[in-house]
Design a protein around this motif. Structure first.
Motif, short mmCIF file in Angstrom:
data_model
loop_
_atom_site.label_atom_id
_atom_site.label_comp_id
_atom_site.label_asym_id
_atom_site.label_seq_id
_atom_site.Cartn_x
_atom_site.Cartn_y
_atom_site.Cartn_z
N HIS A 110 1.00 -1.17 -0.17
CA HIS A 110 0.05 -0.19 -0.01
C HIS A 110 0.89 1.14 -0.01
O HIS A 110 2.02 1.08 0.46
CB HIS A 110 -0.84 -0.07 1.30
CG HIS A 110 -0.16 0.35 2.40
ND1 HIS A 110 0.23 -0.48 3.04
CD2 HIS A 110 -0.34 1.39 3.25
CE1 HIS A 110 0.77 0.13 4.33
NE2 HIS A 110 0.37 1.33 4.26
N ARG A 128 -4.16 7.07 -3.55
CA ARG A 128 -3.70 6.36 -2.38
C ARG A 128 -4.10 4.78 -2.66
O ARG A 128 -5.48 4.67 -2.75
CB ARG A 128 -3.98 6.61 -0.89
CG ARG A 128 -3.28 7.92 -0.48
CD ARG A 128 -3.73 8.48 0.75
NE ARG A 128 -5.34 8.86 0.65
CZ ARG A 128 -5.74 9.96 1.11
NH1 ARG A 128 -5.03 10.92 1.22
NH2 ARG A 128 -7.08 10.11 0.89
N VAL A 161 -4.18 0.29 -1.99
CA VAL A 161 -3.59 -0.83 -1.63
C VAL A 161 -3.75 -2.00 -2.70
O VAL A 161 -4.74 -1.91 -3.54
CB VAL A 161 -4.50 -1.73 -0.20
CG1 VAL A 161 -6.03 -1.81 -0.58
CG2 VAL A 161 -4.09 -2.83 0.20
N GLU A 166 -8.49 1.92 -4.46
CA GLU A 166 -8.30 3.17 -3.80
C GLU A 166 -8.47 2.87 -2.22
O GLU A 166 -9.33 2.37 -1.73
CB GLU A 166 -9.16 4.18 -4.19
CG GLU A 166 -8.75 5.63 -3.48
CD GLU A 166 -9.77 6.61 -4.20
OE1 GLU A 166 -9.73 7.88 -3.77
OE2 GLU A 166 -10.84 6.26 -5.10
N LEU A 167 -7.53 3.76 -1.33
CA LEU A 167 -7.69 3.66 -0.03
C LEU A 167 -8.56 4.93 0.40
O LEU A 167 -8.04 5.94 0.16
CB LEU A 167 -6.38 3.59 0.86
CG LEU A 167 -5.77 2.38 0.76
CD1 LEU A 167 -4.38 2.39 1.81
CD2 LEU A 167 -6.65 1.29 1.81
N PRO A 190 -6.75 6.45 4.80
CA PRO A 190 -5.40 6.06 4.90
C PRO A 190 -5.02 5.85 6.14
O PRO A 190 -5.13 6.78 7.37
CB PRO A 190 -4.45 7.14 4.29
CG PRO A 190 -5.48 8.31 4.27
CD PRO A 190 -6.75 7.74 4.08
N GLU A 192 -9.90 -0.78 7.28
CA GLU A 192 -10.30 -0.75 5.81
C GLU A 192 -9.16 -1.53 5.00
O GLU A 192 -9.58 -2.35 4.08
CB GLU A 192 -10.16 0.79 5.65
CG GLU A 192 -10.44 0.79 3.99
CD GLU A 192 -10.03 2.27 3.58
OE1 GLU A 192 -10.76 2.76 2.35
OE2 GLU A 192 -9.17 2.88 4.01
N VAL A 193 -7.80 -1.42 5.33
CA VAL A 193 -6.89 -2.25 4.43
C VAL A 193 -7.34 -3.63 4.54
O VAL A 193 -7.34 -4.42 3.27
CB VAL A 193 -5.44 -1.97 5.07
CG1 VAL A 193 -4.58 -3.14 4.53
CG2 VAL A 193 -4.91 -0.49 4.62
N VAL A 219 -10.37 -4.41 2.26
CA VAL A 219 -10.25 -4.03 0.87
C VAL A 219 -9.34 -5.37 0.23
O VAL A 219 -9.70 -6.06 -0.75
CB VAL A 219 -9.40 -2.66 0.57
CG1 VAL A 219 -9.22 -2.78 -0.95
CG2 VAL A 219 -10.52 -1.77 0.94
#
Length: 235
Positions: free
Chosen positions: A184, A194, A196, A214-215, A218, A223-224, A227
Motif C-alpha cells: 500500500h 492512495r 492497496v 483506492e484507500l 489512509p 479498511e486495508v 479491501v
C-alpha cells in the motif's frame, strides 16, 4: 436500489463456488455487516434461492449453477467492474508490457470510483477527507511506478528474487509484502491515488500483474484488511 444491489452482490458471491459459505466469510468478501448478510441469506432461503446448511453456513440452490459458469467465464475487465461495484471505489488492474521482459508496468483496466467524490478544478476529486485530492482520471495505458506505487511493489514482490534489483530499502519492503501478501501507499503516486494492491498470478503461477483499490481512509488497518480480502477474491 441499494438493498437490491447488496442482495445481488451477496448472491453472486454465494454462487462463486459450488460449496457452503459462512456468514462471516460472505460478509468480509462483500464488505457488509454480518447482520445485513444474515438477513439477505434468510430472504434467499424463503424464496428458494439458497439453502441453509447449519446455523452459520449457506449454499446456493442447484438451479443457479449458471451464475457460477458465467462468473468463471467472465474476463478480467468484467471482474474488475464487479470489484469496483462491491468496494464503491476506484479499482485498477496493471499489467506488464509484452515486450518489456516484465519490468515495465502500465494500467490495463480501470473500474469504479471514489465514494462521495466531488469534482474539483484541474480534473481532481476530493474523496471526503481533509486534503484528500486524487488526480483523475486514471486511464488504461498510464505508466505505473514500479518502486513507488502499491501496484508496482505488489507486482515486484511476486517476481522471482533473482529478477528484482534495487536499493536495500526497496528489497526490505518487498520482503514485507511477500509476508503480508499486499502493498500500500499512503500518498497519491502520479495518476494513481492512495492504494492497496495484491499480485495477480496466471494459471501457471507466474506473476501476471497487480490489482489495486483506492484507500479512502489512509492509516485504517480495518479498511486495508477489508479491501485486501475483496481484492483477493477477484484474483
Amino acid at each position: 436500489m441499494q438493498s437490491l444491489s447488496r442482495a445481488l452482490t451477496v448472491l453472486a458471491e454465494l454462487n462463486r463456488e459450488d460449496r457452503a459459505y459462512g456468514v462471516t466469510e460472505l460478509a468480509v468478501a462483500v464488505g457488509l455487516h454480518k447482520s445485513t448478510v444474515h438477513r439477505i441469506l434468510a430472504t434467499f432461503c424463503e424464496h428458494g434461492l439458497a439453502d441453509r446448511v447449519d446455523d452459520h453456513r449457506y449454499t446456493a440452490r442447484d438451479g443457479l449453477a449458471a451464475l457460477r459458469t458465467t462468473h468463471r467465464r467472465a474476463g478480467p475487465e468484467h471482474a474488475l467492474a464487479d470489484l469496483g461495484d462491491r468496494l464503491g471505489r476506484l479499482v485498477v488492474l496493471a499489467k506488464p508490457l509484452p515486450k518489456a521482459a516484465g519490468m515495465v508496468l502500465q494500467v490495463a483496466a480501470v473500474a469504479g470510483g471514489p465514494r462521495s467524490a466531488e469534482p474539483r478544478a484541474g480534473g481532481a476529486v476530493r474523496n471526503g477527507e481533509e486534503g484528500g485530492l486524487c488526480p483523475l482520471p486514471v486511464r488504461p495505458g498510464h505508466a505505473v511506478s514500479l518502486h513507488r506505487s502499491a501496484l508496482g511493489r505488489a507486482y515486484l514482490s511476486a517476481l522471482p528474487l533473482e529478477e528484482v534489483a534495487g536499493a536495500p530499502d526497496l528489497l526490505d519492503a518487498l520482503q514485507r509484502i511477500r509476508v503480508t501478501g499486499f502493498a500500500h501507499n499512503a500518498r497519491p503516486v502520479a495518476s494513481l491515488p492512495r492504494m492497496v494492491a495484491v499480485p495477480v498470478r496466471s494459471s501457471d503461477g507466474s506473476c501476471a500483474g497487480a490489482l489495486g483499490a483506492e484507500l479512502i481512509q489512509p492509516g485504517s488497518a480495518d479498511e486495508v484488511r477489508r479491501v485486501v480480502s475483496v481484492l483477493r477474491s477477484g484474483v
